[in-house]
Design a protein around this motif. Structure first.
Motif, PDB file in Angstrom:
ATOM      1  N   ALA A  28      41.690 -22.226  25.714  1.00 35.71           N
ATOM      2  CA  ALA A  28      42.910 -22.593  26.431  1.00 35.71           C
ATOM      3  C   ALA A  28      43.422 -23.958  25.980  1.00 35.71           C
ATOM      4  CB  ALA A  28      42.645 -22.595  27.933  1.00 35.71           C
ATOM      5  N   THR A  29      42.509 -24.894  25.810  1.00 39.68           N
ATOM      6  CA  THR A  29      42.895 -26.224  25.345  1.00 39.68           C
ATOM      7  C   THR A  29      43.448 -26.168  23.932  1.00 39.68           C
ATOM      8  OG1 THR A  29      41.159 -27.194  26.715  1.00 39.68           O
ATOM      9  CG2 THR A  29      42.079 -28.571  24.975  1.00 39.68           C
ATOM     10  N   HIS A  30      42.840 -25.363  23.079  1.00 38.90           N
ATOM     11  CA  HIS A  30      43.305 -25.228  21.702  1.00 38.90           C
ATOM     12  C   HIS A  30      44.717 -24.652  21.664  1.00 38.90           C
ATOM     13  CE1 HIS A  30      43.488 -23.380  17.612  1.00 38.90           C
ATOM     14  NE2 HIS A  30      42.926 -24.533  17.303  1.00 38.90           N
ATOM     15  N   GLN A  31      44.974 -23.640  22.454  1.00 42.18           N
ATOM     16  CA  GLN A  31      46.305 -23.036  22.491  1.00 42.18           C
ATOM     17  C   GLN A  31      47.343 -24.036  23.007  1.00 42.18           C
ATOM     18  OE1 GLN A  31      47.149 -20.066  21.214  1.00 42.18           O
ATOM     19  NE2 GLN A  31      45.010 -19.869  20.555  1.00 42.18           N
ATOM     20  N   THR A  32      46.963 -24.808  24.001  1.00 42.87           N
ATOM     21  CA  THR A  32      47.875 -25.827  24.518  1.00 42.87           C
ATOM     22  C   THR A  32      48.176 -26.881  23.463  1.00 42.87           C
ATOM     23  OG1 THR A  32      46.991 -25.505  26.757  1.00 42.87           O
ATOM     24  CG2 THR A  32      48.227 -27.544  26.343  1.00 42.87           C
ATOM     25  N   LEU A  33      47.173 -27.296  22.726  1.00 44.30           N
ATOM     26  CA  LEU A  33      47.367 -28.289  21.671  1.00 44.30           C
ATOM     27  C   LEU A  33      48.269 -27.747  20.565  1.00 44.30           C
ATOM     28  CD1 LEU A  33      43.785 -29.808  21.428  1.00 44.30           C
ATOM     29  CD2 LEU A  33      45.879 -31.070  21.984  1.00 44.30           C
ATOM     30  N   LEU A  34      48.124 -26.484  20.237  1.00 43.77           N
ATOM     31  CA  LEU A  34      48.999 -25.877  19.222  1.00 43.77           C
ATOM     32  C   LEU A  34      50.454 -25.904  19.684  1.00 43.77           C
ATOM     33  CD1 LEU A  34      46.877 -22.809  18.021  1.00 43.77           C
ATOM     34  CD2 LEU A  34      47.262 -24.972  16.817  1.00 43.77           C
ATOM     35  N   ARG A  35      50.693 -25.605  20.960  1.00 44.06           N
ATOM     36  CA  ARG A  35      52.063 -25.648  21.485  1.00 44.06           C
ATOM     37  C   ARG A  35      52.605 -27.075  21.466  1.00 44.06           C
ATOM     38  NH1 ARG A  35      49.847 -21.887  25.220  1.00 44.06           N
ATOM     39  NH2 ARG A  35      49.576 -23.539  26.782  1.00 44.06           N
ATOM     40  N   LEU A  36      51.775 -28.033  21.855  1.00 42.76           N
ATOM     41  CA  LEU A  36      52.203 -29.428  21.853  1.00 42.76           C
ATOM     42  C   LEU A  36      52.448 -29.943  20.437  1.00 42.76           C
ATOM     43  CD1 LEU A  36      49.800 -30.868  24.588  1.00 42.76           C
ATOM     44  CD2 LEU A  36      52.254 -30.399  24.811  1.00 42.76           C
ATOM     45  N   THR A  37      51.718 -29.407  19.472  1.00 43.17           N
ATOM     46  CA  THR A  37      51.941 -29.769  18.075  1.00 43.17           C
ATOM     47  C   THR A  37      53.290 -29.250  17.592  1.00 43.17           C
ATOM     48  OG1 THR A  37      49.560 -29.764  17.629  1.00 43.17           O
ATOM     49  CG2 THR A  37      51.028 -29.582  15.730  1.00 43.17           C
ATOM     50  N   LYS A  38      53.647 -28.042  17.989  1.00 48.27           N
ATOM     51  CA  LYS A  38      54.952 -27.489  17.624  1.00 48.27           C
ATOM     52  C   LYS A  38      56.093 -28.284  18.243  1.00 48.27           C
ATOM     53  CE  LYS A  38      53.456 -22.717  16.844  1.00 48.27           C
ATOM     54  NZ  LYS A  38      53.604 -21.300  17.279  1.00 48.27           N
ATOM     55  N   ARG A  39      55.827 -28.919  19.368  1.00 47.97           N
ATOM     56  CA  ARG A  39      56.843 -29.740  20.046  1.00 47.97           C
ATOM     57  C   ARG A  39      56.800 -31.192  19.568  1.00 47.97           C
ATOM     58  NH1 ARG A  39      55.380 -28.718  26.169  1.00 47.97           N
ATOM     59  NH2 ARG A  39      56.763 -30.542  26.374  1.00 47.97           N
ATOM     60  N   ASP A  40      56.033 -31.470  18.514  1.00 46.38           N
ATOM     61  CA  ASP A  40      55.937 -32.796  17.894  1.00 46.38           C
ATOM     62  C   ASP A  40      55.352 -33.854  18.818  1.00 46.38           C
ATOM     63  OD1 ASP A  40      56.875 -32.032  15.421  1.00 46.38           O
ATOM     64  OD2 ASP A  40      58.970 -32.421  15.910  1.00 46.38           O
ATOM     65  N   ILE A  41      54.508 -33.437  19.739  1.00 41.42           N
ATOM     66  CA  ILE A  41      53.806 -34.392  20.595  1.00 41.42           C
ATOM     67  C   ILE A  41      52.466 -34.769  19.960  1.00 41.42           C
ATOM     68  CG2 ILE A  41      52.775 -34.757  22.879  1.00 41.42           C
ATOM     69  CD1 ILE A  41      54.890 -32.861  23.984  1.00 41.42           C
ATOM     70  N   PHE A  42      51.844 -33.792  19.309  1.00 39.62           N
ATOM     71  CA  PHE A  42      50.605 -34.028  18.591  1.00 39.62           C
ATOM     72  C   PHE A  42      50.802 -33.653  17.125  1.00 39.62           C
ATOM     73  CE2 PHE A  42      48.960 -33.951  22.865  1.00 39.62           C
ATOM     74  CZ  PHE A  42      47.845 -34.785  22.838  1.00 39.62           C
ATOM     75  N   VAL A  43      49.907 -34.139  16.274  1.00 44.47           N
ATOM     76  CA  VAL A  43      49.844 -33.705  14.878  1.00 44.47           C
ATOM     77  C   VAL A  43      48.488 -33.058  14.659  1.00 44.47           C
ATOM     78  CG1 VAL A  43      51.408 -35.471  13.995  1.00 44.47           C
ATOM     79  CG2 VAL A  43      48.956 -35.953  14.116  1.00 44.47           C
ATOM     80  N   SER A  44      48.427 -32.174  13.679  1.00 47.63           N
ATOM     81  CA  SER A  44      47.166 -31.553  13.289  1.00 47.63           C
ATOM     82  C   SER A  44      46.956 -31.848  11.808  1.00 47.63           C
ATOM     83  CB  SER A  44      47.201 -30.039  13.538  1.00 47.63           C
ATOM     84  OG  SER A  44      45.962 -29.452  13.171  1.00 47.63           O
ATOM     85  N   PRO A  45      46.360 -33.014  11.469  1.00 42.86           N
ATOM     86  CA  PRO A  45      46.231 -33.422  10.067  1.00 42.86           C
ATOM     87  C   PRO A  45      45.204 -32.620   9.287  1.00 42.86           C
ATOM     88  CG  PRO A  45      45.088 -34.964  11.475  1.00 42.86           C
ATOM     89  CD  PRO A  45      45.785 -34.001  12.382  1.00 42.86           C
ATOM     90  N   TYR A  46      44.378 -31.861   9.980  1.00 41.46           N
ATOM     91  CA  TYR A  46      43.356 -31.032   9.355  1.00 41.46           C
ATOM     92  C   TYR A  46      43.110 -29.853  10.283  1.00 41.46           C
ATOM     93  CZ  TYR A  46      39.349 -29.984   6.357  1.00 41.46           C
ATOM     94  OH  TYR A  46      38.494 -29.388   5.472  1.00 41.46           O
ATOM     95  N   LEU A  47      42.609 -28.779   9.736  1.00 39.39           N
ATOM     96  CA  LEU A  47      42.395 -27.566  10.506  1.00 39.39           C
ATOM     97  C   LEU A  47      41.580 -27.850  11.766  1.00 39.39           C
ATOM     98  CD1 LEU A  47      42.898 -24.481  10.413  1.00 39.39           C
ATOM     99  CD2 LEU A  47      40.652 -24.261   9.349  1.00 39.39           C
ATOM    100  N   ASN A  48      42.184 -27.562  12.941  1.00 38.56           N
ATOM    101  CA  ASN A  48      41.554 -27.702  14.263  1.00 38.56           C
ATOM    102  C   ASN A  48      41.357 -29.150  14.711  1.00 38.56           C
ATOM    103  OD1 ASN A  48      41.385 -24.898  14.546  1.00 38.56           O
ATOM    104  ND2 ASN A  48      39.363 -24.816  13.583  1.00 38.56           N
TER     105      ASN A  48
END
Length: 292
Positions: A28-48
């Motif tokens: 659930a946390t991972h899915q939330t982070l993916l959504r927040l990344t799409k909204r430019d709140i977080f970045v994912s500089p490396y897989l996961n």
């Protein structure tokens, strides 16, 4: 605020304290982070791996690299090697060496990013030599990988921890910097470690213990000097050598007539070729130039 958001806040706070990226602990946390990344709140500089975007964008690239390494080592028993180890040890290096890949040591296999061999040079490099101006040994990044990861085949090396990151030993890191870099980048790196007290003989002994081809290291050690006080001086010295100019004396001292206890020094000095009958000497010429 749901449980996933609360957990993300806790993960972010812990990651900031430990100067690293973080990974989700639940789906659930991972899915939330993916959504927040799409909204430019977080970045994912490396897989996961994730980090708040606003702070990530103002972080220097070298610092970002270390944050990624610390995050990865929380979930993998990896040891930084190659370019990543150079970052960890804080060795000077040109910006051109950054290729966006994380390099780790592997005792079983290699990603073969260096031409299919442990070390190789491009086909247009001078045969059986490493001379000023020759291309670097790095060829192409790993192809077809979902992760920006490079494995470097390394055995019998002592793992050390620097700034909270497991990495190859200082000697191994210097060796890889010489074997995988350009003449300019290798000279800058070796000059740096010579200033820390490591001797040229120490590096020669280490290469002999690896049973490695010494030509590249010997070429660098021929010109390396601890008198190059920073990366800029090392790069200028490399350019002077590469272009075939006379090799200067570094940190040459001149008499300071205004304050004899504090002699003047030049970064580079070429001794003038004067006629024996000349009444001028090199110190007179230097002080005349400085006063002008």
């Amino acid at each position: 605020m749901n449980n996933a958001q609360i957990e993300i806040q806790q993960l972010v706070q812990r990651a900031k304290r430990e100067h690293r990226c973080f990974t989700a602990t639940t789906r659930a946390t991972h899915q939330t982070l993916l959504r927040l990344t799409k909204r430019d709140i977080f970045v994912s500089p490396y897989l996961n791996l994730f980090y708040p975007k606003e702070e990530w964008q103002v972080m220097p690239y070298c610092q970002q690299h270390l944050y990624i390494l610390r995050g990865l080592q929380k979930i993998h028993a990896w040891v930084a090697a190659g370019m990543s180890a150079i970052e960890v040890h804080g060795m000077p290096h040109p910006w051109s060496q950054h290729d966006g890949l994380i390099t780790i040591a592997s005792k079983w296999a290699s990603s073969n990013p260096y031409g299919g061999k442990r070390y190789a040079t491009p086909s247009d490099a001078p045969p059986n030599s490493f001379v000023p101006g020759s291309p670097p040994a790095i060829l192409t990044p790993v192809r077809g990988s979902k992760q920006p990861l490079r494995r470097l085949f390394i055995t019998n090396d002592e793992t050390v921890t620097v700034s909270g990151i497991r990495t190859t030993s200082l000697f191994r890191t210097v060796f890889d910097a010489v074997m995988l870099g350009t003449f300019d980048s290798a000279l800058e790196c070796v000059n740096h470690v010579l200033r820390t007290g490591i001797s040229k003989q120490d590096l020669r002994i280490y290469c002999a213990q690896l049973h490695a081809n010494p030509r590249r290291m010997d070429c660098i050690l021929k010109y390396a000097t601890p008198l190059a006080e920073n990366g800029g001086e090392s790069m200028v010295l490399a350019a002077i050598i590469r272009e075939g100019f006379a090799i200067p004396e570094l940190q040459h001292e001149f008499t300071n007539f205004e304050n004899p206890s504090a002699p003047l020094r030049s970064d580079f000095y070429w001794k003038p070729q004067m006629e024996e009958s000349s009444c001028w000497n090199s110190t007179d010429l230097a002080n005349t130039a400085i006063r002008q």
